[in-house]
Design a protein around this motif. Structure first.
Motif, PDB file in Angstrom:
ATOM      1  N   GLU A 157       0.828  -1.204   0.000  1.00 59.57           N
ATOM      2  CA  GLU A 157       0.000   0.000   0.000  1.00 59.57           C
ATOM      3  C   GLU A 157       0.865   1.257   0.000  1.00 59.57           C
ATOM      4  O   GLU A 157       0.610   2.212  -0.750  1.00 59.57           O
ATOM      5  CB  GLU A 157      -0.949  -0.004   1.200  1.00 59.57           C
ATOM      6  N   VAL A 158       1.895   1.260   0.839  1.00 53.43           N
ATOM      7  CA  VAL A 158       2.815   2.402   0.858  1.00 53.43           C
ATOM      8  C   VAL A 158       3.517   2.532  -0.493  1.00 53.43           C
ATOM      9  O   VAL A 158       3.702   3.635  -1.012  1.00 53.43           O
ATOM     10  CB  VAL A 158       3.843   2.247   1.995  1.00 53.43           C
ATOM     11  N   GLY A 159       3.872   1.377  -1.067  1.00 54.17           N
ATOM     12  CA  GLY A 159       4.517   1.397  -2.380  1.00 54.17           C
ATOM     13  C   GLY A 159       3.633   2.016  -3.450  1.00 54.17           C
ATOM     14  O   GLY A 159       4.115   2.777  -4.305  1.00 54.17           O
ATOM     15  N   ARG A 160       2.331   1.720  -3.402  1.00 55.26           N
ATOM     16  CA  ARG A 160       1.404   2.299  -4.391  1.00 55.26           C
ATOM     17  C   ARG A 160       1.308   3.817  -4.234  1.00 55.26           C
ATOM     18  O   ARG A 160       1.302   4.561  -5.215  1.00 55.26           O
ATOM     19  CB  ARG A 160       0.009   1.669  -4.255  1.00 55.26           C
ATOM     20  N   VAL A 161       1.239   4.263  -2.962  1.00 51.57           N
ATOM     21  CA  VAL A 161       1.183   5.702  -2.716  1.00 51.57           C
ATOM     22  C   VAL A 161       2.461   6.369  -3.255  1.00 51.57           C
ATOM     23  O   VAL A 161       2.404   7.403  -3.923  1.00 51.57           O
ATOM     24  CB  VAL A 161       1.019   6.000  -1.210  1.00 51.57           C
ATOM     25  N   CYS A 162       3.608   5.765  -2.958  1.00 51.37           N
ATOM     26  CA  CYS A 162       4.881   6.329  -3.406  1.00 51.37           C
ATOM     27  C   CYS A 162       4.942   6.408  -4.938  1.00 51.37           C
ATOM     28  O   CYS A 162       5.330   7.438  -5.505  1.00 51.37           O
ATOM     29  CB  CYS A 162       6.048   5.504  -2.874  1.00 51.37           C
ATOM     30  N   GLN A 163       4.578   5.323  -5.601  1.00 50.87           N
ATOM     31  CA  GLN A 163       4.629   5.312  -7.057  1.00 50.87           C
ATOM     32  C   GLN A 163       3.708   6.372  -7.653  1.00 50.87           C
ATOM     33  O   GLN A 163       4.068   7.059  -8.614  1.00 50.87           O
ATOM     34  CB  GLN A 163       4.263   3.929  -7.592  1.00 50.87           C
ATOM     35  N   ASN A 164       2.519   6.509  -7.096  1.00 53.03           N
ATOM     36  CA  ASN A 164       1.564   7.484  -7.617  1.00 53.03           C
ATOM     37  C   ASN A 164       2.017   8.926  -7.399  1.00 53.03           C
ATOM     38  O   ASN A 164       1.562   9.838  -8.084  1.00 53.03           O
ATOM     39  CB  ASN A 164       0.190   7.281  -6.981  1.00 53.03           C
ATOM     40  N   LEU A 165       2.930   9.115  -6.424  1.00 57.24           N
ATOM     41  CA  LEU A 165       3.445  10.455  -6.153  1.00 57.24           C
ATOM     42  C   LEU A 165       4.837  10.674  -6.741  1.00 57.24           C
ATOM     43  O   LEU A 165       5.453  11.722  -6.510  1.00 57.24           O
ATOM     44  CB  LEU A 165       3.490  10.706  -4.638  1.00 57.24           C
TER      45      LEU A 165
ATOM     46  N   THR B 236      -4.801  10.064  -4.724  1.00 59.34           N
ATOM     47  CA  THR B 236      -3.942   9.574  -5.807  1.00 59.34           C
ATOM     48  C   THR B 236      -4.428   8.248  -6.387  1.00 59.34           C
ATOM     49  O   THR B 236      -3.796   7.691  -7.279  1.00 59.34           O
ATOM     50  CB  THR B 236      -2.492   9.403  -5.314  1.00 59.34           C
ATOM     51  N   GLY B 237      -5.532   7.716  -5.840  1.00 61.22           N
ATOM     52  CA  GLY B 237      -6.088   6.461  -6.351  1.00 61.22           C
ATOM     53  C   GLY B 237      -5.308   5.229  -5.953  1.00 61.22           C
ATOM     54  O   GLY B 237      -5.315   4.219  -6.668  1.00 61.22           O
ATOM     55  N   ALA B 238      -4.626   5.270  -4.791  1.00 61.22           N
ATOM     56  CA  ALA B 238      -3.772   4.143  -4.387  1.00 61.22           C
ATOM     57  C   ALA B 238      -4.541   2.986  -3.760  1.00 61.22           C
ATOM     58  O   ALA B 238      -4.020   1.877  -3.656  1.00 61.22           O
ATOM     59  CB  ALA B 238      -2.698   4.628  -3.413  1.00 61.22           C
ATOM     60  N   GLN B 239      -5.780   3.211  -3.285  1.00 58.03           N
ATOM     61  CA  GLN B 239      -6.614   2.141  -2.719  1.00 58.03           C
ATOM     62  C   GLN B 239      -5.911   1.414  -1.549  1.00 58.03           C
ATOM     63  O   GLN B 239      -5.542   0.254  -1.643  1.00 58.03           O
ATOM     64  CB  GLN B 239      -6.984   1.125  -3.805  1.00 58.03           C
ATOM     65  N   THR B 240      -5.752   2.113  -0.437  1.00 61.40           N
ATOM     66  CA  THR B 240      -5.060   1.535   0.725  1.00 61.40           C
ATOM     67  C   THR B 240      -6.075   0.955   1.717  1.00 61.40           C
ATOM     68  O   THR B 240      -6.385   1.556   2.742  1.00 61.40           O
ATOM     69  CB  THR B 240      -4.202   2.612   1.413  1.00 61.40           C
TER      70      THR B 240
END
Length: 421
Positions: free
Chosen positions: A227-235, A284-288
């Motif tokens: 989940e953190v990885g998705r947020v990071c990638q989206n930012l 950011t659409g990360a879906q956490t």
């Protein structure tokens, strides 16, 4: 010793090879003829690095063989280790049919003239209470009144990872040995001789739940990292570098801190930062989904603790809450779980006293002041001093932190919500 291994999958074959390599005699038992024949040719029925060599050596030295039926194989065995599968059922619970079948077969094979009890060890993952509520009744129904004299039941979870199973067997993170009465099993202690790891002699239910806790925690770690990885990638942030920073902190992040069951989280940082990360993730659409559940889980724990402290309390009883700030040695009330506890107690009609010597309403300022009076507008009339707290009669004393040590409260019912025994 002579050891029987029932079930020759990854766990059973690894146990057979490793135990035989320690000088014990091992008989493998499995209904699958192909597995039995393969093992008897000196090869492992499953692929695991190094296991073929252990099995070939044990076969060559006459310390390992396999059969398809129990027959008389357990007659001269000291220990029988059950490693059969417990796959998921349609409802998500474990399918216990293999456990039932093998338990009945073992019970039926136990000779009534055994000189010493057969230690029956379960390594299959199964629901806490299974040994006492399902397995033990099976043995009692088959063996009869001499059951406890003829068998010793042990739950010994394994911590093997495929591809490193042999290394994990001889260098485990811990050894957990659960028995009905929590007393050490002499045979199981002897079986683990020479393996250096912390040993926990516990009740059988504590041992049974160990794998559930461990594996679910591993799943939480993976899901959180992703989940953190998705947020990071989206930012456009390097998740790799964020991970390197995160795991470098072995004082808090990678440590025993925050993993002890007890009080809910609170204070000025954790709740607001979780909410902020939820907002960033949604934006950011990360879906956490895991992060999104944290505050709801925390609220559920607050209510659980309220129910625990009031379950034997008479309506209208006087209650002492020791510690209102989110932790000792502070006057910070922002999102303190103790403030929520106080509100719930008042709403339920209890007469509430609060002891927190660091807290002076006249000194509260800013957000701390606003939060305190928004949730507990009557806070000025609830605070009591040490003399009053020690003198009054209370239906229950609720300790939220170590401030309870300051008070002399002999004979009082004290519930420490900062820790779960």
């Amino acid at each position: 010793m002579k050891i029987a291994i029932l079930g020759l999958g990854y766990v059973g074959c690894t146990a057979a090879g490793c135990i035989a390599s320690q000088g014990h005699h091992v008989v493998g038992i499995d209904v699958n003829l192909g597995k039995v024949e393969t093992l008897n040719t000196g090869k492992s029925p499953v692929y695991e690095p190094g296991l073929d060599d252990l099995i070939a050596k044990a076969r060559a030295e006459g310390r390992l063989h396999a059969v398809t039926e129990i027959g008389s194989a357990l007659d001269d065995c000291d220990i029988a280790i059950v490693c059969v599968g417990t796959p998921s059922g349609v409802d998500g619970a474990h399918n216990m049919s293999f456990i039932v079948q093998v338990s009945r077969a073992i019970a039926a094979s136990v000779r009534p003239d055994r000189k010493t009890p057969l230690t029956v060890v379960y390594r299959s993952t199964m629901r806490p209470g299974t040994t006492e509520q399902m397995i033990l009744p099976i043995f009692r129904s088959v063996i009869g009144e001499d059951c406890e004299k003829l068998i010793e039941l042990v739950y010994n979870p394994e911590f093997l990872r495929e591809a490193t199973a042999i290394e994990d067997y001889f260098h485990p993170p811990k050894i957990v040995l659960g028995t009905i009465d929590g007393a050490p099993s002499e045979k199981m202690v002897a079986l683990h001789e020479g393996i250096e790891a912390p040993i926990f002699h516990v009740g059988i239910r504590e041992a049974e739940i160990t794998k559930f806790v461990d594996n679910t925690w591993h799943a939480v770690k993976v899901a959180f990292a992703n989940e953190v990885g998705r947020v990071c990638q989206n930012l456009g942030i390097s998740a790799k570098q964020v991970h390197e920073i995160f795991v470098s902190d072995t004082k808090l992040n990678i440590s025993a801190y925050y993993t002890r069951p007890g009080g809910p989280f609170g204070g000025s940082c954790l709740p607001k930062d979780v909410r902020a990360l939820q907002h960033i993730a949604a934006d950011t659409g990360a879906q956490t989904h895991l992060v999104d559940s944290l505050l709801r889980s925390n609220d559920a724990h607050k209510h659980h603790q309220f129910l625990q402290v009031t379950k034997d309390l008479q309506p209208g009883a006087r209650v002492l809450l020791v510690g209102l700030a989110f932790k000792a040695d502070t006057d910070d009330l922002r999102e303190s779980p103790a403030v929520d506890m106080a509100r719930k107690l008042l709403d339920a009609g209890y007469a509430l006293d609060i002891y927190d010597p660091q807290l002076r309403p006249e000194s509260l300022v800013g957000q701390n002041l606003g939060y305190a009076y928004a949730i507990l507008p009557s806070i000025d009339g609830l605070l009591v001093d040490k003399t009053t707290a020690e003198a009054r009669d209370y239906g229950v004393v609720i300790a939220t932190n170590r401030l309870i040590r300051d008070l002399a409260l002999p004979g009082r019912r004290i519930v420490d919500v900062s820790a779960i025994a």
